[in-house]
Design an enzyme around this catalytic site. Structure first.
Site, short mmCIF file in Angstrom:
data_model
loop_
_atom_site.label_atom_id
_atom_site.label_comp_id
_atom_site.label_asym_id
_atom_site.label_seq_id
_atom_site.Cartn_x
_atom_site.Cartn_y
_atom_site.Cartn_z
N HIS A 125 4.10 11.85 -22.94
CA HIS A 125 4.16 10.36 -22.62
C HIS A 125 3.12 9.68 -21.30
O HIS A 125 2.69 10.40 -20.55
CB HIS A 125 5.55 10.15 -22.07
CG HIS A 125 6.06 10.84 -20.85
ND1 HIS A 125 5.77 10.29 -19.61
CD2 HIS A 125 6.49 12.15 -20.80
CE1 HIS A 125 6.22 11.18 -18.78
NE2 HIS A 125 6.62 12.42 -19.37
N HIS A 134 -12.64 14.53 -26.70
CA HIS A 134 -12.29 15.50 -27.61
C HIS A 134 -11.24 16.27 -27.11
O HIS A 134 -11.50 16.96 -25.75
CB HIS A 134 -13.42 16.27 -28.20
CG HIS A 134 -13.00 17.29 -29.02
ND1 HIS A 134 -13.95 18.46 -29.38
CD2 HIS A 134 -11.82 17.83 -29.63
CE1 HIS A 134 -13.20 19.37 -30.13
NE2 HIS A 134 -12.15 19.05 -30.34
C1 ACO Z 1 -12.36 23.53 -33.52
C2 ACO Z 1 -13.08 23.80 -32.51
O1 ACO Z 1 -14.00 24.83 -32.44
S1 ACO Z 1 -13.00 22.81 -31.14
C3 ACO Z 1 -14.00 23.47 -29.94
C4 ACO Z 1 -13.38 24.27 -28.63
N1 ACO Z 1 -14.63 24.69 -27.96
C5 ACO Z 1 -14.03 25.12 -26.60
O2 ACO Z 1 -13.02 24.96 -26.20
C6 ACO Z 1 -15.24 25.71 -25.86
C7 ACO Z 1 -15.15 25.06 -24.34
N2 ACO Z 1 -16.36 25.83 -23.73
C8 ACO Z 1 -16.10 26.72 -22.56
O3 ACO Z 1 -15.12 27.20 -22.27
C9 ACO Z 1 -17.44 27.09 -21.87
O4 ACO Z 1 -17.39 28.43 -21.63
C10 ACO Z 1 -17.85 26.25 -20.71
C11 ACO Z 1 -18.28 24.59 -21.44
C12 ACO Z 1 -16.62 25.84 -19.76
C13 ACO Z 1 -18.90 26.72 -19.63
O5 ACO Z 1 -19.94 26.86 -20.50
P1 ACO Z 1 -21.57 27.11 -19.56
O6 ACO Z 1 -21.64 25.90 -18.78
O7 ACO Z 1 -22.45 27.54 -20.64
O8 ACO Z 1 -20.90 28.51 -18.54
P2 ACO Z 1 -21.42 29.89 -18.69
O9 ACO Z 1 -20.82 30.51 -20.13
O10 ACO Z 1 -22.99 30.06 -18.31
O11 ACO Z 1 -20.29 30.50 -17.74
C14 ACO Z 1 -20.53 30.10 -16.26
C15 ACO Z 1 -19.46 31.04 -15.68
O12 ACO Z 1 -18.17 30.36 -15.91
C16 ACO Z 1 -17.44 31.46 -16.49
N3 ACO Z 1 -16.66 30.63 -17.49
C17 ACO Z 1 -17.21 30.30 -18.71
N4 ACO Z 1 -16.19 29.57 -19.26
C18 ACO Z 1 -15.08 29.95 -18.97
C19 ACO Z 1 -13.68 29.75 -19.27
N5 ACO Z 1 -13.43 29.17 -20.41
N6 ACO Z 1 -12.65 30.22 -18.46
C20 ACO Z 1 -13.01 31.18 -17.32
N7 ACO Z 1 -14.13 31.38 -16.99
C21 ACO Z 1 -15.08 30.88 -17.76
C22 ACO Z 1 -18.38 32.48 -16.97
O13 ACO Z 1 -17.60 33.67 -17.10
C23 ACO Z 1 -19.09 32.36 -15.79
O14 ACO Z 1 -18.78 33.26 -14.84
P3 ACO Z 1 -19.72 34.01 -13.79
O15 ACO Z 1 -20.77 32.82 -13.31
O16 ACO Z 1 -18.89 34.59 -12.90
O17 ACO Z 1 -20.49 34.91 -14.52
#
Ligand code: ACO
Length: 198
Positions: A125, A134
């Protein structure tokens, strides 16, 4: 109804339309890579193609590209809500937004234009969700959360009550957001920590 964008997200949008008996006549794309998607014909978009009285949905998952396409199209936008989604009668949904299967949107929440509220997301809410946001599958927003334009909330993320998330931010998959997030920040983990900012 007409779709713009023959991406993977487009396939989910077709599913929503079919769930409520809405007919998609064609999918337009700037660079069609296949003749059809889920049996719907895909055609190349040319300027002026949008001069039609059917309503359109931009079926592109990337928030920035969706906004860019919206700025070039001259058409009326529709709204799609999967038959299994539950939306409070006290909430509002902007044009161009798609709401997928099993979503719950509770009372007095406002969802902007051209948003994607993905499968089984829960928006409680009194939330305010701006345009081109998104909310990924299974993400949960507690009561009174605000999400700025263009922000992406990752799959399975949780946002605590009354939190303010800025514009064009990214919340990582599975993150738990316990404090406000500035514009453009990328936040991951539990508790959420900023790994990149603007
Ligand atoms: C229907 C569908 O498919 S809908 C689409 C849904 N998509 C999603 O939910 C994707 C969400 N994206 C993510 O979680 C990505 O990992 C992002 C955008 C947060 C980060 O991406 P990037 O900027 O490329 O980061 P990168 O992969 O280089 O990681 C950087 C650091 O963050 C960490 N990290 C990245 N993602 C996560 C996460 N979700 N949770 C915890 N740690 C994370 C990595 O392990 C890395 O740590 P380190 O520096 O200690 O090695």
């Amino acid at each position: 109804m007409i779709l713009f964008g023959a991406s993977g997200h487009c396939k989910s949008v077709i599913d929503i339309a079919e769930s409520i008996g809405e007919r998609i006549s064609v999918v337009y794309d700037d660079n069609p890579k296949a003749a059809a998607v889920c049996h719907i014909p895909v055609k190349k978009y040319m300027d002026g193609t949008d001069g039609t009285d059917e309503s359109w949905i931009i079926s592109i998952g990337n928030n920035r590209i969706r906004k860019k396409v919206k700025e070039k199209l001259q058409c009326d936008f529709g709204l799609l809500k999967h038959k299994t989604a539950t939306v409070s009668k006290w909430s509002t949904i902007g044009e161009g937004t798609v709401i997928m299967a099993q979503v719950v949107i509770n009372s007095c929440t406002s969802i902007g234009e051209h948003c994607i509220i993905n499968s089984a997301a829960v928006i409680e809410h009194d939330c305010q969700i701006e345009n081109f946001v998104h909310i990924s599958p299974n993400a949960s927003l507690a009561g009174g959360v605000t999400v700025g334009e263009g922000t992406h909330i990752g799959i399975g993320a949780c946002v605590l009550p009354e939190i303010k998330i800025g514009k064009w931010a990214t919340i990582g998959a599975g993150a738990v957001i316990i404090k406000d997030v500035p514009d453009g920040a990328v936040v991951v983990g539990n508790p959420g920590r900023v790994i990149h900012d603007q």
